[in-house]
Write a protein that holds these residues in place. Structure first.
Motif, PDB file in Angstrom:
ATOM      1  N   PRO A 141       0.813  -1.229   0.000  1.00  0.00           N
ATOM      2  CA  PRO A 141       0.000   0.000   0.000  1.00  0.00           C
ATOM      3  C   PRO A 141       0.840   1.269   0.000  1.00  0.00           C
ATOM      4  O   PRO A 141       0.336   2.326  -0.318  1.00  0.00           O
ATOM      5  CB  PRO A 141      -0.814  -0.097   1.293  1.00  0.00           C
ATOM      6  N   PHE A 142       2.100   1.167   0.408  1.00  0.00           N
ATOM      7  CA  PHE A 142       2.951   2.376   0.457  1.00  0.00           C
ATOM      8  C   PHE A 142       4.390   1.932   0.185  1.00  0.00           C
ATOM      9  O   PHE A 142       4.711   0.747   0.308  1.00  0.00           O
ATOM     10  CB  PHE A 142       2.826   3.075   1.821  1.00  0.00           C
ATOM     11  N   PRO A 143       5.259   2.896  -0.175  1.00  0.00           N
ATOM     12  CA  PRO A 143       6.648   2.514  -0.462  1.00  0.00           C
ATOM     13  C   PRO A 143       7.329   1.981   0.798  1.00  0.00           C
ATOM     14  O   PRO A 143       7.137   2.538   1.884  1.00  0.00           O
ATOM     15  CB  PRO A 143       7.299   3.829  -0.902  1.00  0.00           C
ATOM     16  N   ILE A 144       8.116   0.938   0.650  1.00  0.00           N
ATOM     17  CA  ILE A 144       8.801   0.354   1.800  1.00  0.00           C
ATOM     18  C   ILE A 144      10.300   0.446   1.589  1.00  0.00           C
ATOM     19  O   ILE A 144      10.833   0.047   0.548  1.00  0.00           O
ATOM     20  CB  ILE A 144       8.372  -1.113   2.001  1.00  0.00           C
ATOM     21  N   HIS A 145      10.961   1.018   2.608  1.00  0.00           N
ATOM     22  CA  HIS A 145      12.399   1.233   2.548  1.00  0.00           C
ATOM     23  C   HIS A 145      13.125  -0.109   2.437  1.00  0.00           C
ATOM     24  O   HIS A 145      12.885  -1.001   3.235  1.00  0.00           O
ATOM     25  CB  HIS A 145      12.822   1.958   3.826  1.00  0.00           C
ATOM     26  N   GLY A 146      13.972  -0.254   1.449  1.00  0.00           N
ATOM     27  CA  GLY A 146      14.795  -1.449   1.340  1.00  0.00           C
ATOM     28  C   GLY A 146      14.160  -2.585   0.551  1.00  0.00           C
ATOM     29  O   GLY A 146      14.809  -3.592   0.292  1.00  0.00           O
ATOM     30  N   LEU A 147      12.885  -2.405   0.133  1.00  0.00           N
ATOM     31  CA  LEU A 147      12.222  -3.502  -0.573  1.00  0.00           C
ATOM     32  C   LEU A 147      12.830  -3.716  -1.963  1.00  0.00           C
ATOM     33  O   LEU A 147      13.060  -4.856  -2.376  1.00  0.00           O
ATOM     34  CB  LEU A 147      10.718  -3.214  -0.678  1.00  0.00           C
ATOM     35  N   SER A 148      13.106  -2.611  -2.669  1.00  0.00           N
ATOM     36  CA  SER A 148      13.638  -2.793  -4.020  1.00  0.00           C
ATOM     37  C   SER A 148      15.013  -3.445  -3.968  1.00  0.00           C
ATOM     38  O   SER A 148      15.367  -4.242  -4.839  1.00  0.00           O
ATOM     39  CB  SER A 148      13.683  -1.458  -4.769  1.00  0.00           C
ATOM     40  N   ASP A 149      15.802  -3.130  -2.916  1.00  0.00           N
ATOM     41  CA  ASP A 149      17.094  -3.807  -2.764  1.00  0.00           C
ATOM     42  C   ASP A 149      16.878  -5.296  -2.520  1.00  0.00           C
ATOM     43  O   ASP A 149      17.571  -6.143  -3.077  1.00  0.00           O
ATOM     44  CB  ASP A 149      17.874  -3.215  -1.580  1.00  0.00           C
ATOM     45  N   ALA A 150      15.894  -5.628  -1.655  1.00  0.00           N
ATOM     46  CA  ALA A 150      15.640  -7.034  -1.319  1.00  0.00           C
ATOM     47  C   ALA A 150      15.171  -7.815  -2.548  1.00  0.00           C
ATOM     48  O   ALA A 150      15.515  -8.975  -2.728  1.00  0.00           O
ATOM     49  CB  ALA A 150      14.601  -7.122  -0.202  1.00  0.00           C
ATOM     50  N   LEU A 151      14.401  -7.145  -3.399  1.00  0.00           N
ATOM     51  CA  LEU A 151      13.915  -7.808  -4.610  1.00  0.00           C
ATOM     52  C   LEU A 151      15.004  -7.910  -5.671  1.00  0.00           C
ATOM     53  O   LEU A 151      14.852  -8.612  -6.659  1.00  0.00           O
ATOM     54  CB  LEU A 151      12.737  -7.030  -5.196  1.00  0.00           C
ATOM     55  N   GLY A 152      16.081  -7.168  -5.459  1.00  0.00           N
ATOM     56  CA  GLY A 152      17.181  -7.205  -6.419  1.00  0.00           C
ATOM     57  C   GLY A 152      16.913  -6.402  -7.668  1.00  0.00           C
ATOM     58  O   GLY A 152      17.378  -6.750  -8.747  1.00  0.00           O
ATOM     59  N   PHE A 153      16.155  -5.292  -7.528  1.00  0.00           N
ATOM     60  CA  PHE A 153      15.977  -4.406  -8.680  1.00  0.00           C
ATOM     61  C   PHE A 153      17.315  -3.796  -9.046  1.00  0.00           C
ATOM     62  O   PHE A 153      17.973  -3.191  -8.212  1.00  0.00           O
ATOM     63  CB  PHE A 153      15.006  -3.270  -8.325  1.00  0.00           C
ATOM     64  N   GLY A 154      17.716  -3.930 -10.267  1.00  0.00           N
ATOM     65  CA  GLY A 154      18.962  -3.320 -10.701  1.00  0.00           C
ATOM     66  C   GLY A 154      18.741  -1.849 -10.989  1.00  0.00           C
ATOM     67  O   GLY A 154      17.649  -1.319 -10.811  1.00  0.00           O
ATOM     68  N   ARG A 155      19.797  -1.185 -11.407  1.00  0.00           N
ATOM     69  CA  ARG A 155      19.649   0.209 -11.801  1.00  0.00           C
ATOM     70  C   ARG A 155      18.922   0.243 -13.144  1.00  0.00           C
ATOM     71  O   ARG A 155      19.170  -0.579 -14.015  1.00  0.00           O
ATOM     72  CB  ARG A 155      21.008   0.872 -11.944  1.00  0.00           C
ATOM     73  N   THR A 156      18.037   1.215 -13.321  1.00  0.00           N
ATOM     74  CA  THR A 156      17.308   1.280 -14.580  1.00  0.00           C
ATOM     75  C   THR A 156      18.135   2.028 -15.626  1.00  0.00           C
ATOM     76  O   THR A 156      19.094   2.719 -15.305  1.00  0.00           O
ATOM     77  CB  THR A 156      15.971   2.012 -14.420  1.00  0.00           C
ATOM     78  N   LYS A 157      17.701   1.884 -16.866  1.00  0.00           N
ATOM     79  CA  LYS A 157      18.364   2.601 -17.949  1.00  0.00           C
ATOM     80  C   LYS A 157      17.757   3.991 -18.146  1.00  0.00           C
ATOM     81  O   LYS A 157      18.127   4.715 -19.054  1.00  0.00           O
ATOM     82  CB  LYS A 157      18.206   1.813 -19.257  1.00  0.00           C
ATOM     83  N   LEU A 158      16.801   4.338 -17.274  1.00  0.00           N
ATOM     84  CA  LEU A 158      16.092   5.601 -17.454  1.00  0.00           C
ATOM     85  C   LEU A 158      17.022   6.821 -17.514  1.00  0.00           C
ATOM     86  O   LEU A 158      16.807   7.698 -18.358  1.00  0.00           O
ATOM     87  CB  LEU A 158      15.038   5.779 -16.355  1.00  0.00           C
TER      88      LEU A 158
END
Lengths: 394, 183
Positions: B44-61
């Protein structure tokens, strides 16, 4: 973070403090000898050096107040260095005395013989005269020392008690302080630097000084932080995210400085009026143009490009190198803004132009390190500190 | 999958429901350690550290934005140079036809404009938004993802996908409920 964390200043500070003071005092002593042979040159070189270093001290006060007003984790690791720089302002009041003594050698409006021949200067003498100039300088310093005193005092109080109410008080003080800073620095820049060419005027000039002070102070503090980053207490606390924040802010300051600098140029270039354009002609002809080009390239283009990628911002070495370059280029910029007034159309650099910044800077830096060592290096009792530590780790 | 009869809907993935954000972050971290790669989390809201835990890489944006900025810069300079020197040359106060100081404001504006437009469109192009249909909407309790529950979905496209072992994994990390999501 807990109460046990050692936040005392590392001994490295003391190791540099004495050499800096001796180097500065030595350079100033050599310049004083030079003053016997070329008094006018001494005061002129001294003015540029003084404006640059005072600009860093004042810019640090502005950045500290900006952080109190807006909040933000970026300000916590640099708060103590910023405050230490504001505590050097009494020294800068003392170092202002040579400018008062040498006013007649520096400013043509202070020379009665020149004023007598010049109707414009006679007309402006109601404002531009030495007694009023001195009174105004005292007023500026009164405001700066007053705000610096309470900023430091309440920050120390918060260190002891950790009260949230103190943060609010600091915020209110800083809101008033930023307004006062904007007004005093605008007038001080007109008095101390713009009046070197008293026929010329620019409404952008004060903002140009404010942008330059903010940028050079910010870059200076980044250099200090990077140099201390692998020692306690910063080693365990300052992380890539902190550097990223500081890098982004420095990029914003670089762009603001460039924006203001170019705005003044564009307006004067487009107007092309005989009373405005000589200021730039003096700074773009007879070799001065090369310095102007160097300022464009190394004060804006190179730092701008280097601070664009996030990876550079997160790397303390790269960030520190860019910040060091920006500090140096601001010194060159102050030189380029002031010295062509005396140069008579040709680029010449006197040895005192090189030695005076080292002299004033050595003494100033020694005082800065002395003040930095007197208090804990991190504001551990700030209510935001815990959050800021988590923030930096990513 | 090839043995899947036509009348049975295909499986999109397994969706686990968690009650606390820390459980979700921990589950995502453990799932990544266990070798799962095709997964996503819904909160429901952004969670600190979740994208790191999921292993999201850096985007090409950032590169897309940089390209937008450069195109805007070149467009502005080219347009002004063309109109002042070739298309409609006028002598203004004796200045050269191509007077670069007067080009700067528009160059600055177009650089910012193009970079911003590329940032928005690039972001939408890369994350696939707006997305009116998504298979996880089929999960009965998924509406709680916009209220007070935290979901982790391991997708069938994952090379290690195996319903039984993932179900066991989710239960071992404290999932409140695990459901199969249909395509």
């Amino acid at each position: 973070m807990n109460g046990e964390t050692d936040v005392a200043a590392p001994h490295a500070l003391e190791r540099f403090q004495r050499p800096a003071l001796f180097l500065g005092a030595g350079a100033l002593a050599v310049c004083a000898i030079g003053a016997f042979f070329a008094p006018a040159q001494f005061f002129r070189s001294y003015l540029s050096a003084y404006l640059f270093w005072t600009g860093i001290a004042l810019g640090c006060m502005a950045v500290a107040m900006l952080n109190h007003v807006t909040g933000g984790a970026w300000g916590l690791p640099i708060r103590r260095p910023l405050e230490s720089a504001t505590r050097t302002l009494p020294l800068m009041l003392l170092l202002f005395l040579p400018i008062l003594f040498g006013a007649r050698k520096i400013y043509e409006w202070a020379d009665p013989a020149r004023v007598a021949q010049d109707p414009v200067l006679r007309h402006k003498s109601l404002y531009l005269n030495v007694p009023f100039f001195s009174i105004r300088a005292l007023l500026y310093f009164g405001a700066w020392l007053g705000f610096a005193y309470f900023l430091n005092r309440w920050s120390r109080e918060q260190d002891a008690t950790g009260g949230r109410a103190i943060s609010r008080r600091l915020q209110l003080l800083s809101s008033a302080g930023l307004v006062a800073y904007g007004l005093t620095v605008t007038f001080a820049s007109i008095d101390w630097a713009m009046s070197l060419e008293p026929h010329w005027f620019s409404t952008m000039y004060g903002v140009l000084f404010i942008a330059g002070q903010g940028l050079s102070a910010f870059a200076f503090i980044v250099v200090v932080l990077v140099l201390l980053s692998d020692r306690a207490p910063f080693a365990g606390y300052v992380g890539p995210r902190h550097y990223h924040d500081l890098g982004k802010l420095m990029l914003a300051f670089v762009m603001f400085w460039a924006y203001v600098s170019f705005s003044q140029y564009l307006i004067i270039w487009a107007g092309n009026l005989p009373e405005e354009i000589p200021w730039y002609l003096r700074r773009l002809q007879g070799g001065w143009g090369w310095i102007g080009l160097a300022i464009l390239l190394f004060h804006f283009v190179l730092p701008f490009l280097m601070l664009l990628p996030a990876s550079a911002n997160r790397n303390p070495r790269v960030l520190g190198a860019v910040a060091g370059l920006v500090v140096f280029m601001q010194l060159v910029n102050v030189f380029w803004m002031t010295q062509p007034a005396f140069a008579g159309g040709r680029l010449r650099i006197h040895w005192m132009d090189l030695l005076a910044p080292i002299g004033v800077g050595g003494v100033w830096f020694g005082a800065f390190l002395w003040q930095l060592g007197r208090r804990p290096l991190l504001p551990l009792n700030d209510p935001e500190m815990q959050q800021a530590a988590v923030h930096g780790a990513h | 999958m090839s043995s899947n009869p036509m009348h049975l809907p295909r499986v999109y993935g397994l969706l686990a429901e968690f009650e606390r954000p820390e459980e979700l972050v921990e589950a995502a971290r453990r799932a990544r350690e266990a070798g799962y790669r095709r997964m996503d989390a819904y909160t429901p809201f952004p969670i600190h550290g979740l994208s790191d835990a999921l292993g999201f890489g850096r985007t090409k944006l950032p590169l897309v934005v940089l390209a937008g900025g450069l195109i805007g810069c070149a467009t502005a300079l080219g347009m002004q140079w063309f109109s002042t020197t070739i298309h409609y040359p006028i002598n203004v106060g004796g200045r050269p036809l191509a007077s670069w100081p007067s080009f700067i404001p528009i160059t600055f504006e177009l650089t910012v404009l193009f970079a911003a437009v590329f940032a928005v469109l690039g972001m939408l192009g890369m994350n696939g938004l707006p997305m009116p249909y998504h298979p996880v909407f089929n999960a009965p309790r998924f509406a709680f993802a916009s209220r007070d529950r935290f979901f982790l979905c391991i997708e069938a496209k994952d090379p290690l996908f195996n319903e039984r072992s993932i179900r066991a994994f989710f239960e071992s990390v404290g999932a409140r409920e695990v459901v199969e999501v249909e395509e």
